[in-house]
Design a protein around this motif. Structure first.
Motif, PDB file in Angstrom:
ATOM      1  N   UNK A 355       5.031  -4.648  -4.160  1.00  0.00           N
ATOM      2  CA  UNK A 355       6.318  -5.334  -4.272  1.00  0.00           C
ATOM      3  C   UNK A 355       7.350  -4.321  -4.733  1.00  0.00           C
ATOM      4  N   UNK A 356       8.485  -4.272  -4.065  1.00  0.00           N
ATOM      5  CA  UNK A 356       9.532  -3.314  -4.400  1.00  0.00           C
ATOM      6  C   UNK A 356      10.879  -4.022  -4.462  1.00  0.00           C
ATOM      7  N   UNK A 357      11.828  -3.385  -5.160  1.00  0.00           N
ATOM      8  CA  UNK A 357      13.172  -3.950  -5.297  1.00  0.00           C
ATOM      9  C   UNK A 357      14.157  -2.829  -5.615  1.00  0.00           C
ATOM     10  N   UNK A 358      15.405  -3.050  -5.244  1.00  0.00           N
ATOM     11  CA  UNK A 358      16.465  -2.108  -5.632  1.00  0.00           C
ATOM     12  C   UNK A 358      16.904  -2.362  -7.068  1.00  0.00           C
ATOM     13  N   UNK A 359      16.853  -3.621  -7.478  1.00  0.00           N
ATOM     14  CA  UNK A 359      17.208  -4.004  -8.847  1.00  0.00           C
ATOM     15  C   UNK A 359      16.015  -4.738  -9.443  1.00  0.00           C
ATOM     16  N   UNK A 360      15.598  -4.418 -10.660  1.00  0.00           N
ATOM     17  CA  UNK A 360      14.356  -4.984 -11.201  1.00  0.00           C
ATOM     18  C   UNK A 360      14.353  -6.492 -11.399  1.00  0.00           C
ATOM     19  N   UNK A 361      15.538  -7.111 -11.460  1.00  0.00           N
ATOM     20  CA  UNK A 361      15.590  -8.549 -11.697  1.00  0.00           C
ATOM     21  C   UNK A 361      16.000  -9.349 -10.471  1.00  0.00           C
ATOM     22  N   UNK A 362      16.128  -8.694  -9.329  1.00  0.00           N
ATOM     23  CA  UNK A 362      16.554  -9.398  -8.121  1.00  0.00           C
ATOM     24  C   UNK A 362      15.788  -8.898  -6.896  1.00  0.00           C
ATOM     25  N   UNK A 363      15.750  -9.733  -5.889  1.00  0.00           N
ATOM     26  CA  UNK A 363      15.342  -9.332  -4.532  1.00  0.00           C
ATOM     27  C   UNK A 363      14.037  -8.543  -4.474  1.00  0.00           C
ATOM     28  N   UNK A 364      12.966  -9.094  -5.007  1.00  0.00           N
ATOM     29  CA  UNK A 364      11.672  -8.445  -4.863  1.00  0.00           C
ATOM     30  C   UNK A 364      11.078  -8.798  -3.503  1.00  0.00           C
ATOM     31  N   UNK A 365      10.562  -7.778  -2.827  1.00  0.00           N
ATOM     32  CA  UNK A 365       9.988  -7.966  -1.495  1.00  0.00           C
ATOM     33  C   UNK A 365       8.604  -7.323  -1.440  1.00  0.00           C
ATOM     34  N   UNK A 366       7.660  -8.064  -0.860  1.00  0.00           N
ATOM     35  CA  UNK A 366       6.291  -7.567  -0.748  1.00  0.00           C
ATOM     36  C   UNK A 366       6.032  -7.033   0.654  1.00  0.00           C
ATOM     37  N   UNK A 367       5.337  -5.899   0.723  1.00  0.00           N
ATOM     38  CA  UNK A 367       5.015  -5.281   2.008  1.00  0.00           C
ATOM     39  C   UNK A 367       3.556  -4.839   2.011  1.00  0.00           C
ATOM     40  N   UNK A 368       2.906  -5.033   3.162  1.00  0.00           N
ATOM     41  CA  UNK A 368       1.577  -4.456   3.347  1.00  0.00           C
ATOM     42  C   UNK A 368       1.732  -2.953   3.527  1.00  0.00           C
ATOM     43  N   UNK A 369       0.811  -2.194   2.986  1.00  0.00           N
ATOM     44  CA  UNK A 369       0.917  -0.734   3.024  1.00  0.00           C
ATOM     45  C   UNK A 369      -0.186  -0.140   3.878  1.00  0.00           C
ATOM     46  N   UNK A 370       0.018   1.089   4.331  1.00  0.00           N
ATOM     47  CA  UNK A 370      -1.002   1.797   5.092  1.00  0.00           C
ATOM     48  C   UNK A 370      -0.978   3.275   4.740  1.00  0.00           C
ATOM     49  N   UNK A 371      -2.090   3.944   4.933  1.00  0.00           N
ATOM     50  CA  UNK A 371      -2.263   5.317   4.481  1.00  0.00           C
ATOM     51  C   UNK A 371      -1.386   6.298   5.255  1.00  0.00           C
ATOM     52  N   UNK A 372      -1.007   7.386   4.579  1.00  0.00           N
ATOM     53  CA  UNK A 372      -0.246   8.471   5.210  1.00  0.00           C
ATOM     54  C   UNK A 372      -1.133   9.671   5.559  1.00  0.00           C
ATOM     55  N   UNK A 373      -2.414   9.563   5.316  1.00  0.00           N
ATOM     56  CA  UNK A 373      -3.288  10.733   5.439  1.00  0.00           C
ATOM     57  C   UNK A 373      -3.352  11.286   6.860  1.00  0.00           C
ATOM     58  N   UNK A 374      -3.053  10.466   7.865  1.00  0.00           N
ATOM     59  CA  UNK A 374      -3.199  10.913   9.244  1.00  0.00           C
ATOM     60  C   UNK A 374      -1.961  11.623   9.794  1.00  0.00           C
ATOM     61  N   UNK A 375      -0.788  11.305   9.263  1.00  0.00           N
ATOM     62  CA  UNK A 375       0.412  11.901   9.860  1.00  0.00           C
ATOM     63  C   UNK A 375       1.450  12.349   8.841  1.00  0.00           C
TER      64      UNK A 375
END
Length: 534
Positions: A355-375
């Motif tokens: 979960x990430x946000x630009x402001x800690x008290x607003x607009x939290x958004x969750x994203x599925x993540x994937x590895x960077x090891x290949x590229x």
């Protein structure tokens, strides 16, 4: 054909009336770009509908002026499988495109399950869990009514439900659920694995106990008001009791799907701050009730279950915020519709998201993540963000250099698919991002990928297509800028048979996911897709 029509309703007005991909065709590289008047199942070298070269499209993602140095370009080796909407030289649909229903009948030899409509709509797993939670509370209410109840009994019952409701959304609890249910070996009978895969429906318990806690609390507020005797502590307690009730009702109101979809920011803010206020007020309320009972404070609290439950809830609420950090982000612009964000602050495992946000008290958004090891070996993992709302639009227009994160990486929907040997992965648009999380798992199932999106190379870049090919050497990538949106049910049914798959994973927008999963489940195929409250 009701399920098929449900999926087709998502198509644009310009979509082909009768169109289906022949998945038996082998995807090959073409040395030249197809023209607009090529055959119905044209195969390009990755250019968007034959109008833009792969090198110029990939430069959108690899432009040095906007892309930090850790992101290096790669040659566009992925293949886009396109279907043309109509023969532009004649202006008529291709005669080689047979009637859609005729083709569907050819591949659809699956018998419809009896009572399938009832089982996979009104009696789906989410609603069954909601009902179990609610019926359990009805039984408890009957028992208390027979034995006789007090205001403190109602407080305890409400607190127990609030605890279950809150813990269902605690990252550590969610991780424990996925690790437990996802630990079943592939030798486990299919029926048990199929049920375990429904763990992401735990939102039914969350909502069921949430509504039940409010009803218990209404009973408590009504009984306390009825028995009210004015005193130094009773009046402030009465005021706080009704304040908590108002906050509980507000939380339930904004959680209603229609409001939540249209006013998600209000839903999020109301949920967060109302929960915090309820905890604070509840602490004050317990102390006032103790004083009003004219009992020693320690004796009253130690013997009150609601006190211990409040401690657990407070710790569970504070924990993710203790891990609040501002972390660096390496932004890789892909197009004016999508961006890939790379992170280095921690490592992730297969099936986890953040979960990430630009402001800690607003607009939290969750994203599925994937590895960077290949590229992208200089960073650890990525998330794929596409334009879907104000936050994502701003993220693409103004790529962030830092974002706030909280809690720990959390397992999600995709984790349970490691229980299968062979699966079909179906996705649209930026849904390819969550699918790429399979790259992290060395024991991932064998899979075929069906990805329908507009201008895949131009929008998501060659690097994204290259990663998709690591999941499936011959992914079926449908470019809707050429073909329009097509019904994916016949494609999935054909692949399911030919690949001898055990399950289908669908990651798309809510209507498409719901329609396709329903169409497959009613045919007896194990199909799963994220739900609204998963």
């Amino acid at each position: 054909m009701a399920a098929t029509m449900a999926v087709q309703q998502q198509a644009e007005d310009t979509r082909p009336r009768q169109l289906v991909v022949d998945t038996r065709m082998e995807v090959q590289y073409a040395e030249t770009v197809s023209s607009a008047s090529s055959t119905a199942s044209s195969i390009c070298d990755g250019s968007e509908g034959g109008h833009e070269s792969a090198s110029s499209a990939s430069s959108v993602a690899d432009d040095d002026s906007t892309c930090p140095s850790p992101i290096s370009p790669t040659s566009p080796t992925s293949t886009v499988f396109t279907i043309e909407k109509e023969n532009q030289s004649t202006g008529s649909p291709f005669s080689s495109s047979p009637d859609l229903e005729a083709q569907l009948n050819e591949v659809d030899s699956f018998s419809q399950k009896r009572l399938g409509f009832l089982r996979y709509t009104a009696l789906n797993v989410y609603r069954r869990l909601f009902s179990i939670a609610f019926i359990g509370n009805v039984i408890a209410f009957i028992v208390l009514a027979i034995k006789g109840t007090t205001t403190l009994d109602l407080v305890n019952a409400s607190a127990i439900n609030l605890a279950v409701c809150g813990l269902c959304r605690q990252p550590l609890v969610i991780n424990a659920l996925f690790l437990t249910f996802g630990a079943l070996p592939r030798s486990t009978p299919m029926r048990l694995r199929g049920l375990a895969c429904k763990v992401f429906h735990f939102g039914g318990v969350h909502s069921g106990t949430g509504v039940a806690s409010c009803l218990w609390y209404i009973g408590f507020a009504a009984l306390y008001t009825y028995e009210f005797r004015p005193s130094k502590f009773a009046l402030p307690a009465l005021v706080l009791i009704w304040m908590v009730l108002a906050l509980l009702l507000a939380i339930i109101f904004v959680a209603y799907p229609t409001f939540r979809i249209r006013r998600h920011d209000y839903f999020e803010l109301t949920h967060r701050f109302a929960n915090w206020l309820i905890l604070v007020i509840f602490w004050a309320l317990l102390f006032l009730l103790a004083c009003d009972q004219q009992l020693p404070l320690d004796t009253f609290l130690i013997n009150l279950p609601a006190f211990w439950i409040l401690i657990i809830l407070t710790c569970a609420t504070i924990h993710p915020w203790l891990l609040l950090r501002r972390v660096p982000v390496v932004a890789e612009p892909l197009s004016d519709h999508a961006i890939r964000l790379h992170f280095t602050h921690t490592t992730i495992r297969f099936g986890q998201g953040i979960s990430v946000a630009r402001h800690p008290l607003r607009d939290w958004h969750s994203f599925a993540s994937f590895t960077d090891q290949f590229d992208s070996p200089d960073t650890k993992f990525s998330v794929l963000v596409s334009k879907a709302g104000d936050w994502t639009k701003d993220c693409i227009a103004n790529p962030p250099k830092c974002l706030w994160k909280r809690g720990v990486p959390t397992y999600g929907f995709g984790y349970v698919f490691r229980m299968f040997e062979r699966i079909i992965v179906v996705t649209t648009g930026s849904g390819i991002g969550p699918c790429l999380s399979f790259l992290e798992d060395e024991k991932r199932p064998a899979m075929r990928v069906v990805w329908q999106t507009k201008s895949p190379l131009k929008t998501y870049g060659s690097r994204t297509l290259d990663l998709a090919k690591k999941l499936d050497e011959k992914p079926v990538v449908i470019d809707t800028s050429v073909s329009g949106r097509v019904d994916m049910l016949p494609i999935v049914l054909k692949l399911y048979k030919e690949f001898d798959a055990q399950a289908v994973c669908v990651i798309s927008n809510m209507p498409v996911t719901k329609g396709l999963v329903y169409a497959l489940e009613t045919r007896g195929i194990a199909a799963y897709g994220p739900i609204f409250d998963s």
